[in-house]
Design a protein around this motif. Structure first.
Motif, short mmCIF file in Angstrom:
data_model
loop_
_atom_site.label_atom_id
_atom_site.label_comp_id
_atom_site.label_asym_id
_atom_site.label_seq_id
_atom_site.Cartn_x
_atom_site.Cartn_y
_atom_site.Cartn_z
N VAL A 1 27.33 -12.76 -21.80
CA VAL A 1 26.70 -11.55 -21.24
C VAL A 1 26.75 -10.39 -22.24
CG1 VAL A 1 26.90 -9.76 -19.45
CG2 VAL A 1 27.01 -12.20 -18.84
N THR A 2 25.59 -9.76 -22.46
CA THR A 2 25.48 -8.65 -23.41
C THR A 2 25.05 -7.36 -22.73
OG1 THR A 2 23.20 -9.30 -23.83
CG2 THR A 2 24.87 -10.16 -25.35
N HIS A 3 24.38 -7.46 -21.58
CA HIS A 3 23.82 -6.30 -20.89
C HIS A 3 23.99 -6.47 -19.38
CE1 HIS A 3 21.81 -6.17 -24.79
NE2 HIS A 3 21.61 -4.87 -24.58
N VAL A 4 23.84 -5.38 -18.68
CA VAL A 4 23.80 -5.48 -17.22
C VAL A 4 22.58 -4.71 -16.72
CG1 VAL A 4 26.33 -5.57 -17.08
CG2 VAL A 4 25.16 -3.40 -16.65
N MET A 5 22.08 -5.12 -15.55
CA MET A 5 21.09 -4.34 -14.82
C MET A 5 21.78 -3.86 -13.56
SD MET A 5 17.87 -3.44 -15.16
CE MET A 5 16.89 -4.72 -15.96
N VAL A 6 21.79 -2.54 -13.37
CA VAL A 6 22.38 -1.98 -12.17
C VAL A 6 21.24 -1.75 -11.18
CG1 VAL A 6 23.76 -0.08 -11.25
CG2 VAL A 6 24.20 -0.95 -13.55
N GLY B 1 24.10 -3.19 -6.46
CA GLY B 1 24.62 -4.36 -7.15
C GLY B 1 24.44 -4.31 -8.64
N VAL B 2 25.01 -5.31 -9.28
CA VAL B 2 24.96 -5.45 -10.73
C VAL B 2 24.55 -6.87 -11.09
CG1 VAL B 2 26.27 -5.30 -12.88
CG2 VAL B 2 26.87 -3.83 -10.96
N GLU B 3 23.61 -6.97 -12.01
CA GLU B 3 23.20 -8.27 -12.53
C GLU B 3 23.72 -8.41 -13.95
OE1 GLU B 3 18.93 -8.64 -12.70
OE2 GLU B 3 19.03 -10.60 -13.69
N TYR B 4 24.47 -9.46 -14.21
CA TYR B 4 24.95 -9.74 -15.56
C TYR B 4 23.84 -10.48 -16.32
CZ TYR B 4 29.70 -8.71 -13.85
OH TYR B 4 30.82 -8.11 -13.34
N MET B 5 23.55 -10.00 -17.53
CA MET B 5 22.42 -10.56 -18.28
C MET B 5 22.84 -11.02 -19.67
SD MET B 5 19.33 -7.98 -17.17
CE MET B 5 19.73 -6.61 -18.25
N THR B 6 22.21 -12.08 -20.13
CA THR B 6 22.52 -12.61 -21.46
C THR B 6 21.50 -12.12 -22.49
OG1 THR B 6 21.33 -14.62 -20.92
CG2 THR B 6 23.71 -14.66 -20.57
N ALA B 7 20.56 -11.30 -22.05
CA ALA B 7 19.63 -10.63 -22.96
C ALA B 7 19.23 -9.32 -22.31
CB ALA B 7 18.39 -11.49 -23.18
N ASP B 8 18.76 -8.37 -23.11
CA ASP B 8 18.42 -7.07 -22.56
C ASP B 8 17.06 -7.13 -21.86
OD1 ASP B 8 18.70 -4.39 -22.00
OD2 ASP B 8 18.39 -3.68 -24.06
N ARG B 9 16.90 -6.31 -20.86
CA ARG B 9 15.65 -6.18 -20.12
C ARG B 9 15.57 -4.73 -19.66
NH1 ARG B 9 16.87 -9.82 -15.78
NH2 ARG B 9 16.37 -8.25 -14.23
N PHE C 1 15.06 0.28 -7.45
CA PHE C 1 15.35 1.08 -8.64
C PHE C 1 16.40 0.36 -9.48
CE2 PHE C 1 17.59 4.31 -11.09
CZ PHE C 1 16.55 5.07 -11.59
N SER C 2 16.28 0.44 -10.78
CA SER C 2 17.21 -0.28 -11.65
C SER C 2 17.40 0.48 -12.95
CB SER C 2 16.67 -1.68 -11.96
OG SER C 2 15.44 -1.57 -12.64
N SER C 3 18.51 0.21 -13.60
CA SER C 3 18.72 0.74 -14.95
C SER C 3 19.54 -0.27 -15.74
CB SER C 3 19.43 2.09 -14.89
OG SER C 3 19.49 2.63 -16.19
#
Ligand SMILES: Nc1nc2c(c(=O)[nH]1)N[C@H]1C(S)=C(S)[C@@H](COP(=O)(O)O)O[C@H]1N2
Ligand SMILES: [Mo]
Length: 210
Positions: A107-112, A169-177, A118-120
């Motif tokens: 994991v390198t990034h998260v999406m909140v 919530g939080v999404e754990y991501m393996t690439a940025d989006r 709405f997301s960041s």
């Protein structure tokens, strides 16, 4: 010049204005769209995506309120150029969530994620910074609905849009989006000390292609 009072995640906790910002008295309300109504029985906080064990985690409002409580003093810098200095935020450190619901090593990034989609997006290091906090309180009082009750994220070293109100919530991501504002012309990283306001200022490596 103010004194940097603390260091966290490589970023100093200044109590001074970043370039181009002006001090705001009081606390204005800034967001896109309506204020959601809080329904405790329907509310849950979810961690999903690339978790260490591949599973999802979910907390009810009651369960979330029982997580370890922390306090953080932090400023809020809106990209529209006002800043509010010295707020006392109370809630659950993002670090606590990372400890109890660990991300996979990749994991390198998260999406909140917040109400109404709405997301960041954040780099994992920004999310994991010592002062990043899921706030339930400000200056000892529960957040009001328009300021994000029951839960908002505060990322003290980035522009305030990086901290969604009404977080779910939080999404754990393996690439940025890109998140909501990052897709709509705002900078992918959003460091106010470097005036990273708009996506046209991005340099190679700052974010995914637009
Ligand atoms: N869900 C949600 N959170 C949001 C926003 C939004 O549009 N939706 N706007 C952001 C922006 S641009 C700012 S400046 C801060 C403002 O927080 P405040 O209204 O409590 O001052 O909320 C941030 N969080
Ligand atoms: Mo903002």
């Amino acid at each position: 010049m103010g004194q940097p009072v603390e260091r966290a995640g490589g970023a100093a906790a200044h109590s001074e204005l970043p370039p181009g910002q002006r001090l705001q008295r009081g606390w204005p309300v800034t967001h896109y769209g309506p204020v959601p109504r809080f329904r405790p029985e329907r509310w849950e906080f979810r961690v999903f995506g690339a978790t260490a064990d591949g599973g999802k985690r979910c907390w009810s409002h009651e369960e979330f309120a029982a997580l370890p409580y922390a306090g953080v003093t932090a400023d809020l810098h809106c990209v529209t150029k006002f800043s509010m200095l010295g707020a006392e935020w109370g809630g659950v450190r993002a670090r606590t969530i990372l400890e109890i619901a660990p991300p996979a090593p990749a994991v390198t990034h998260v999406m909140v994620w917040a109400e109404y989609g709405f997301s960041s997006n954040l780099r994992l290091a920004d999310f994991a910074a010592e002062r990043t906090i899921f706030a339930t309180h400000k200056d000892g009082e529960l957040l009001t609905a328009e300021h994000g009750f029951p839960l908002r994220l505060v990322v003290p070293h980035l522009y305030a849009w990086k901290g969604p109100k009404w977080v779910r919530g939080v999404e754990y991501m393996t690439a940025d989006r890109r998140g909501f504002w990052e897709e709509r012309g705002y900078h992918n990283i959003g460091d106010p000390w470097r005036e990273q306001r708009y996506s046209y200022q991005e340099e190679p490596g700052d974010g995914p292609e637009l």
